[in-house]
Design a protein around this motif. Structure first.
Motif, short mmCIF file in Angstrom:
data_model
loop_
_atom_site.label_atom_id
_atom_site.label_comp_id
_atom_site.label_asym_id
_atom_site.label_seq_id
_atom_site.Cartn_x
_atom_site.Cartn_y
_atom_site.Cartn_z
N LEU A 19 0.86 -1.20 -0.09
CA LEU A 19 -0.07 0.02 -0.04
C LEU A 19 0.90 1.27 0.06
CD1 LEU A 19 -2.70 1.33 0.31
CD2 LEU A 19 -2.48 1.29 2.76
N ALA A 20 0.84 2.13 -1.00
CA ALA A 20 1.40 3.43 -1.16
C ALA A 20 0.63 4.73 -1.14
CB ALA A 20 2.37 3.28 -2.29
N ALA A 41 -0.49 4.57 4.27
CA ALA A 41 0.68 4.13 3.24
C ALA A 41 2.02 4.00 4.28
CB ALA A 41 0.64 5.25 2.25
N SER A 42 1.99 4.66 5.41
CA SER A 42 3.35 3.97 6.10
C SER A 42 3.48 2.79 6.31
CB SER A 42 3.29 4.87 7.32
OG SER A 42 2.16 4.50 8.21
N GLY A 84 2.53 0.28 4.18
CA GLY A 84 3.09 -0.30 3.13
C GLY A 84 4.74 0.16 2.79
N ASN A 85 4.84 1.29 3.10
CA ASN A 85 6.42 1.57 2.86
C ASN A 85 7.14 0.74 3.75
OD1 ASN A 85 5.43 3.80 1.51
ND2 ASN A 85 5.29 5.57 2.81
N HIS A 86 6.83 0.53 5.07
CA HIS A 86 7.44 -0.38 5.73
C HIS A 86 7.63 -1.75 5.17
CE1 HIS A 86 8.39 1.58 9.94
NE2 HIS A 86 7.63 2.27 9.40
N LEU A 87 6.80 -2.25 4.45
CA LEU A 87 6.62 -3.66 3.77
C LEU A 87 7.48 -3.45 2.79
CD1 LEU A 87 3.48 -5.35 3.18
CD2 LEU A 87 5.36 -5.47 1.62
N ARG A 88 7.47 -2.47 1.87
CA ARG A 88 8.18 -2.44 0.83
C ARG A 88 10.03 -2.33 1.06
NH1 ARG A 88 7.40 3.11 -0.94
NH2 ARG A 88 9.06 3.50 0.87
N ASP A 89 10.15 -1.63 2.40
CA ASP A 89 11.32 -1.14 2.40
C ASP A 89 11.99 -2.45 2.90
OD1 ASP A 89 11.34 1.14 1.16
OD2 ASP A 89 11.13 2.24 3.24
N GLY A 90 11.22 -2.99 3.84
CA GLY A 90 11.94 -4.34 4.42
C GLY A 90 12.10 -5.44 3.36
N LEU A 135 8.36 -6.30 -8.88
CA LEU A 135 7.59 -5.16 -9.37
C LEU A 135 6.47 -4.68 -8.41
CD1 LEU A 135 8.05 -7.19 -11.84
CD2 LEU A 135 5.94 -6.44 -12.83
N LEU A 136 6.40 -3.29 -8.05
CA LEU A 136 5.74 -2.68 -6.95
C LEU A 136 4.53 -2.53 -7.31
CD1 LEU A 136 8.38 -0.25 -5.71
CD2 LEU A 136 7.80 -2.41 -4.74
N ILE A 137 3.39 -2.81 -6.36
CA ILE A 137 2.03 -2.86 -6.73
C ILE A 137 1.15 -2.08 -5.56
CG2 ILE A 137 -0.38 -3.95 -7.12
CD1 ILE A 137 1.54 -6.28 -8.09
N ASP A 138 0.68 -0.90 -5.96
CA ASP A 138 0.15 -0.25 -4.89
C ASP A 138 -1.48 -0.42 -4.79
OD1 ASP A 138 -1.13 1.66 -3.24
OD2 ASP A 138 -0.74 3.28 -4.48
N ASP A 139 -2.09 -1.23 -3.84
CA ASP A 139 -3.40 -1.63 -3.85
C ASP A 139 -4.31 -0.67 -3.45
OD1 ASP A 139 -3.93 -1.65 -0.74
OD2 ASP A 139 -2.21 -3.25 -0.88
N GLU A 140 -3.93 0.69 -3.11
CA GLU A 140 -4.66 1.71 -3.00
C GLU A 140 -5.72 1.47 -1.67
OE1 GLU A 140 -6.35 3.25 -6.57
OE2 GLU A 140 -4.90 2.50 -7.63
#
Length: 399
Positions: free
Chosen positions: A42-43, A48-49, A51-57, A77-82
């Motif tokens: 989630l971005a 969104a924070s 999802g940012n943790h998830l992505r960066d981890g 491939l990054l996917i923002d589920d919104e």
């Protein structure tokens, strides 16, 4: 940071191996197409924070693995589920059908996981949740193509139910969002708490003003409040709770005060308690490296969303390595994932029969570090190497 191993390096490696006379299978592997991972993080919006943790981890995991999984180059491939199930399904279907991803990883919220579960698993693509863990998928809805590196939603909340019971709180009020994970949180809390539930308050997932609910708490004066409010919901609730003068009523939670929310909550969250699988202070070598390198790379303190995603990268690396880089043999890859032959930041880690972790759970509290940053710190182990209560209902279908 690039999360893609360059094609030029791969071709160069292949040419070097060929001229040196090394075995042809090694050349074939070097020339193999990259492993493609669809990372649902989630971005958008107030949560969104997380999802940012998830992505960066996950990105840190890939960095530690030199952007390879099991010896093969990898693309993410990054996917923002919104935080919209319809958007999530559309984007994930595109990743499956157009981009031909080999696995889908991530997902913060349970309603998003529920939406993408069928399209991913029915395509016989492995889906690894690094956060959302709705109880139906741990029990009768377990699936041979689904794994979780996180927990079943109920479990962190059961930690707080036991904490409330052990503390002797006779009257407790509950405050949660009205969706699957919110209902799971109530079920988890009640599974261990045997006192009186004074009131159960269910709010929309987008609610940011809790004045009405806080007025009800002030009028009832319970012995404690238990809540589950992730992301921006938790930021507002914690601030408003302090501002309402309710801090003398113990604040028990899960996913409400964590490293994704603490920078915005600040001193308002100090001393508030939470149930968790992980904290930055857990004493093991893998965790120390993860936290140190995460803060150096991203300049903030990681939350469990990041830790579970990092573990997912390590899990995939170990599994793909065990199959010799072969992703076509689904049975072999499934067995390799289930083996969980990697070093978790949580220490001990294994999968149960339902593909959810068998692990420890902790009571933690919020503290401020000497450098001024806020983090959760483990207080005591509540469950030791525990299997979730839904595993016995799982009858894993063939797949």
């Amino acid at each position: 940071m690039s999360i893609q191993f360059g094609r030029r390096q791969a071709l160069g490696l292949a040419a070097g191996l060929a001229t040196s006379g090394l075995a042809a299978p090694l050349v074939a592997r070097a020339q193999a197409a990259p492993v493609k991972i669809g990372l649902v993080a989630l971005a958008s919006g107030p949560a969104a924070s997380l999802g940012n943790h998830l992505r960066d981890g996950f990105q840190l995991g890939m960095r530690h693995l030199e952007n390879k999984l099991g010896g093969r180059a990898a693309e993410v491939l990054l996917i923002d589920d919104e935080l919209r199930p319809d958007a999530a399904v559309t984007k994930v279907r595109a990743a499956l059908e157009r981009d031909k991803v080999d696995a889908v990883v991530g997902v913060v919220f349970s309603n998003i996981l529920a939406a993408i579960m069928r399209p991913v698993t029915e395509s016989q693509t492995f889906l690894i949740s690094t956060n959302a863990g709705p109880s139906p998928f741990a029990g009768r809805g377990c699936n041979p193509y689904f794994f979780a590196t996180s927990y079943v939603n109920d479990q962190n909340h059961a930690v707080m139910g036991k904490a409330a019971q052990d503390a002797g709180y006779g009257r407790v009020m509950l405050l949660v969002p009205n969706y699957q994970a919110g209902r799971d949180s109530v079920a988890g809390f009640k599974s261990e708490y045997k006192g009186t539930i004074v009131d159960e308050m269910y709010t929309p997932l987008t609610q940011m003003d809790f004045s009405a609910e806080l007025a009800r708490i002030a009028a009832a004066r319970p012995d404690a409040v238990f809540t589950f409010m992730p992301g921006g919901l938790g930021v507002n609730l914690v601030r408003q709770y302090r501002q309402a003068g309710l801090a003398n009523i113990p604040f028990l939670s899960a996913f409400t005060v964590d490293e994704a929310s603490l920078p915005a909550q600040g001193e308002a969250a100090i001393g508030f308690q939470t149930g968790t699988t992980w904290t930055p202070t857990l004493p093991n070598e893998q965790n120390a490296r993860f936290v140190r390198d995460f803060e150096a790379q991203f300049n903030y303190v990681p939350a469990s969303y990041a830790a579970h995603a990092y573990d997912a990268a390590m899990l995939l690396h170990s599994a793909i390595g065990k199959t010799g880089g072969n992703l076509a043999d689904k049975a072999a890859l499934r067995a390799a994932i289930k083996a969980a032959d990697f070093r978790s930041v949580r220490g001990r880690f294994a999968f149960g029969a339902n593909h959810f972790p068998v692990q420890d759970f902790w009571l933690a509290k919020v503290a401020q570090r000497p450098d001024g940053k806020f983090q959760t710190e483990h207080v005591s182990k509540v469950y030791d190497n525990v299997t979730d209560p839904f595993a016995a209902q799982c009858r894993m279908p063939a797949g």
